[in-house]
Design an enzyme around this catalytic site. Structure first.
Site, PDB file in Angstrom:
ATOM      1  N   ASP A 260     -10.019  11.162   4.732  1.00  0.00           N
ATOM      2  CA  ASP A 260      -9.135  10.122   4.186  1.00  0.00           C
ATOM      3  C   ASP A 260      -8.168   9.691   5.286  1.00  0.00           C
ATOM      4  OD1 ASP A 260      -7.777   9.527   0.981  1.00  0.00           O
ATOM      5  OD2 ASP A 260      -6.856   8.827   2.847  1.00  0.00           O
TER       6      ASP A 260
ATOM      7  N   ASP B 172     -10.947   3.645   2.746  1.00  0.00           N
ATOM      8  CA  ASP B 172     -10.478   4.588   3.778  1.00  0.00           C
ATOM      9  C   ASP B 172     -10.872   6.029   3.487  1.00  0.00           C
ATOM     10  OD1 ASP B 172      -8.644   5.464   1.804  1.00  0.00           O
ATOM     11  OD2 ASP B 172      -7.151   5.899   3.349  1.00  0.00           O
ATOM     12  N   GLU B 173     -11.919   6.209   2.693  1.00  0.00           N
ATOM     13  CA  GLU B 173     -12.203   7.551   2.201  1.00  0.00           C
ATOM     14  C   GLU B 173     -13.715   7.760   2.067  1.00  0.00           C
ATOM     15  OE1 GLU B 173     -11.277   9.478  -2.110  1.00  0.00           O
ATOM     16  OE2 GLU B 173     -10.176   7.715  -1.518  1.00  0.00           O
TER      17      GLU B 173
HETATM   18  P1  TTP Z   1      -4.791   5.834   0.094  1.00  0.00           P
HETATM   19  O1  TTP Z   1      -5.749   6.638   0.892  1.00  0.00           O
HETATM   20  O2  TTP Z   1      -4.525   6.268  -1.309  1.00  0.00           O
HETATM   21  O3  TTP Z   1      -3.382   5.781   0.814  1.00  0.00           O
HETATM   22  P2  TTP Z   1      -3.032   5.704   2.351  1.00  0.00           P
HETATM   23  O4  TTP Z   1      -4.245   5.782   3.201  1.00  0.00           O
HETATM   24  O5  TTP Z   1      -2.200   4.496   2.573  1.00  0.00           O
HETATM   25  O6  TTP Z   1      -2.120   6.957   2.569  1.00  0.00           O
HETATM   26  P3  TTP Z   1      -2.527   8.503   2.615  1.00  0.00           P
HETATM   27  O7  TTP Z   1      -2.120   8.963   3.967  1.00  0.00           O
HETATM   28  O8  TTP Z   1      -1.746   9.136   1.535  1.00  0.00           O
HETATM   29  O9  TTP Z   1      -4.006   8.575   2.393  1.00  0.00           O
HETATM   30  O10 TTP Z   1      -5.272   4.331   0.042  1.00  0.00           O
HETATM   31  C1  TTP Z   1      -5.905   3.685   1.129  1.00  0.00           C
HETATM   32  C2  TTP Z   1      -5.458   2.255   1.227  1.00  0.00           C
HETATM   33  O11 TTP Z   1      -5.731   1.568   0.007  1.00  0.00           O
HETATM   34  C3  TTP Z   1      -3.986   2.107   1.463  1.00  0.00           C
HETATM   35  O12 TTP Z   1      -3.652   2.153   2.839  1.00  0.00           O
HETATM   36  C4  TTP Z   1      -3.666   0.795   0.811  1.00  0.00           C
HETATM   37  C5  TTP Z   1      -4.687   0.639  -0.276  1.00  0.00           C
HETATM   38  N1  TTP Z   1      -4.054   0.919  -1.603  1.00  0.00           N
HETATM   39  C6  TTP Z   1      -3.548  -0.147  -2.334  1.00  0.00           C
HETATM   40  O13 TTP Z   1      -3.629  -1.295  -1.906  1.00  0.00           O
HETATM   41  N2  TTP Z   1      -2.921   0.116  -3.517  1.00  0.00           N
HETATM   42  C7  TTP Z   1      -2.789   1.373  -4.038  1.00  0.00           C
HETATM   43  O14 TTP Z   1      -2.214   1.552  -5.123  1.00  0.00           O
HETATM   44  C8  TTP Z   1      -3.331   2.469  -3.273  1.00  0.00           C
HETATM   45  C9  TTP Z   1      -3.205   3.868  -3.775  1.00  0.00           C
HETATM   46  C10 TTP Z   1      -3.951   2.193  -2.062  1.00  0.00           C
HETATM   47 MG    MG Z   2      -5.679   7.290   2.892  1.00  0.00          MG
END
Ligand code: TTP
Ligand code: MG
Length: 395
Positions: free
Chosen positions: A6, A100-101
């Site tokens: 992730d 992103d996962e």
């Molecule tokens: P995430 O992997 O949930 O968050 P992140 O990568 O920003 O942070 P983390 O380090 O905790 O993993 O989500 C990936 C992307 O998806 C994030 O950068 C933006 C988008 N996203 C949204 O647009 N709205 C949301 O509610 C979430 C959770 C994510």
């Molecule tokens: Mg993330």
């Protein structure tokens, strides 16, 4: 072992990478209107309590100095595509979950690439080198544990849960961390006195079922450390199919078999066009009373030619006991594999392999003739449109 990767603060990290002025600063990705919600925030902004899905107005109250940046989805998609490519270079078994996962099953790669921990290190190194971004990785024997683990040492972390550590991990895992346990389930858990996944083990199956339905049975499995979910590639999720609604309901098996043959040819053509082979053939039948059945068979040897698909579809057809006339029949192909992925031919009789390959070659030749034929038809149609050749009726 399974890896769950992730990216850290993904959208915000891409913006900070692309614009050095944003580095080290609290950055919020969001629309610009005060009614917008936060898409994500850099870790510098999270210190102030800024979170995804929070209204921008609230976020700016918590962190007035934050720089608000409008997201660039196309850019993130490009980066995501390149990150997934890095993962696919490690193992063919990559399951994208979101932008992103992804899950990566590295079970078959250890001899070539080293221990799962070592592979995780290589992935982090490659992503940092090529994209100048960090990610966090969870490693575990099963998917749900890998997913939880990737979140345990964010940002820029690697967390390993070995088979030996699984019981201790489950024992203390807060039940709210289990994927699928939302606010409602959490409330029910509290009323049952359940705080950790380990406590589920002692719960009666009947109670689990009455409180959580089918999810209850899954929770029980997870509490025992079992997770049947496999890493499923994009190809495997896709499928090709074709179906025909008959002019008249019928039970004429010779007629139906002829349709199956035609449909197998069409499905095989789609597979070759898509550059994939199928491990599963399906047969779909709708009876005159609209009751519908689907039957499936997993093949010994992935198919891309119509003979093999027809054979399997016909076998499924023959195995079925029909209770009434049929109004619709269809053939499908699923469990797709990239055609370039080598098949362990040693597992199959040589004659079968040779036969399948012969058919494939023949049908490829046919494809290219058909393609030529189509382009001739197209060029004729174009000329016709220009008015050089008057055409009447259907071509
Ligand atoms: P995430 O992997 O949930 O968050 P992140 O990568 O920003 O942070 P983390 O380090 O905790 O993993 O989500 C990936 C992307 O998806 C994030 O950068 C933006 C988008 N996203 C949204 O647009 N709205 C949301 O509610 C979430 C959770 C994510
Ligand atoms: Mg993330």
């Amino acid at each position: 072992m399974i890896l769950h990767i992730d990216m850290d603060a993904f959208f915000a990290a891409v913006e900070q990478r692309d614009n050095p002025e944003l580095r080290g600063k609290p950055v919020i990705i969001s629309g610009r209107s005060m009614r917008s919600v936060v898409s994500t925030a850099s870790y510098e902004a999270r210190v102030f309590g800024v979170k995804s899905a929070m209204p921008l107005a609230t976020a700016l109250k918590l962190c007035p100095d934050a720089v608000v940046v409008r997201g660039r989805m196309d850019r993130y998609r490009d980066v995501s595509g390149r990150v997934f490519r890095i993962l696919r270079n490690m193992s063919p078994l990559v399951e994208p979950v979101s932008i992103d996962e992804a899950y990566v099953d590295v079970s078959g790669c250890e001899r070539l690439l080293g221990s799962p921990f070592h592979i995780a290190g290589t992935i982090k190194h490659e992503i940092l080198n090529q994209e100048n971004l960090t990610c966090s990785i969870g490693i575990a024997p099963v998917k749900f544990a890998a997913k939880i683990a990737s979140d345990m040492n964010k940002p820029d972390g690697i967390t390993v849960i070995t088979q030996e550590n699984m019981p201790a991990f489950i024992e203390t895992l807060p039940i709210g961390k289990v994927p699928g346990v939302g606010a409602a389930a959490l409330k029910t858990m509290a009323s049952l006195g359940i705080k950790t996944l380990g406590q589920i083990r002692a719960l009666d199956d009947g109670i689990l079922k009455s409180k959580f339905g089918v999810f209850g049975a899954r929770l029980k499995h997870l509490s025992l450390g079992h997770d049947a979910a496999k890493v499923v590639t994009e190809y495997e999720r896709r499928s090709y199919s074709t179906e025909t609604t008959l002019d008249e309901d019928t039970l004429d098996s010779e007629f139906l078999a002829r349709i199956l043959l035609e449909q197998a040819g069409e499905v095989a053509r789609q597979l070759r066009k898509g550059g994939v082979k199928a491990r599963i053939v399906t047969l779909k039948i709708t009876y005159a009373d609209f009751r519908q059945i689907t039957r499936r068979r997993t093949l010994d040897y992935p198919a891309q030619n119509s003979e093999q698909i027809f054979e399997e579809a016909l076998r499924l057809f023959k195995e079925e006991t029909f209770y009434g006339k049929i109004r619709l029949i269809g053939v499908g192909a699923a469990g797709l594999l990239d055609e370039s992925r080598p098949v362990q031919a040693s597992l199959f009789t040589d004659t079968a392999v040779v036969r399948h390959e012969k058919w494939e070659k023949a049908e490829r030749t046919l494809d290219s003739i058909m393609n030529k034929f189509e382009s001739i038809r197209i060029s004729r149609a174009t000329t016709a449109e220009l008015g050089e050749t008057p055409v009447k009726g259907k071509s």
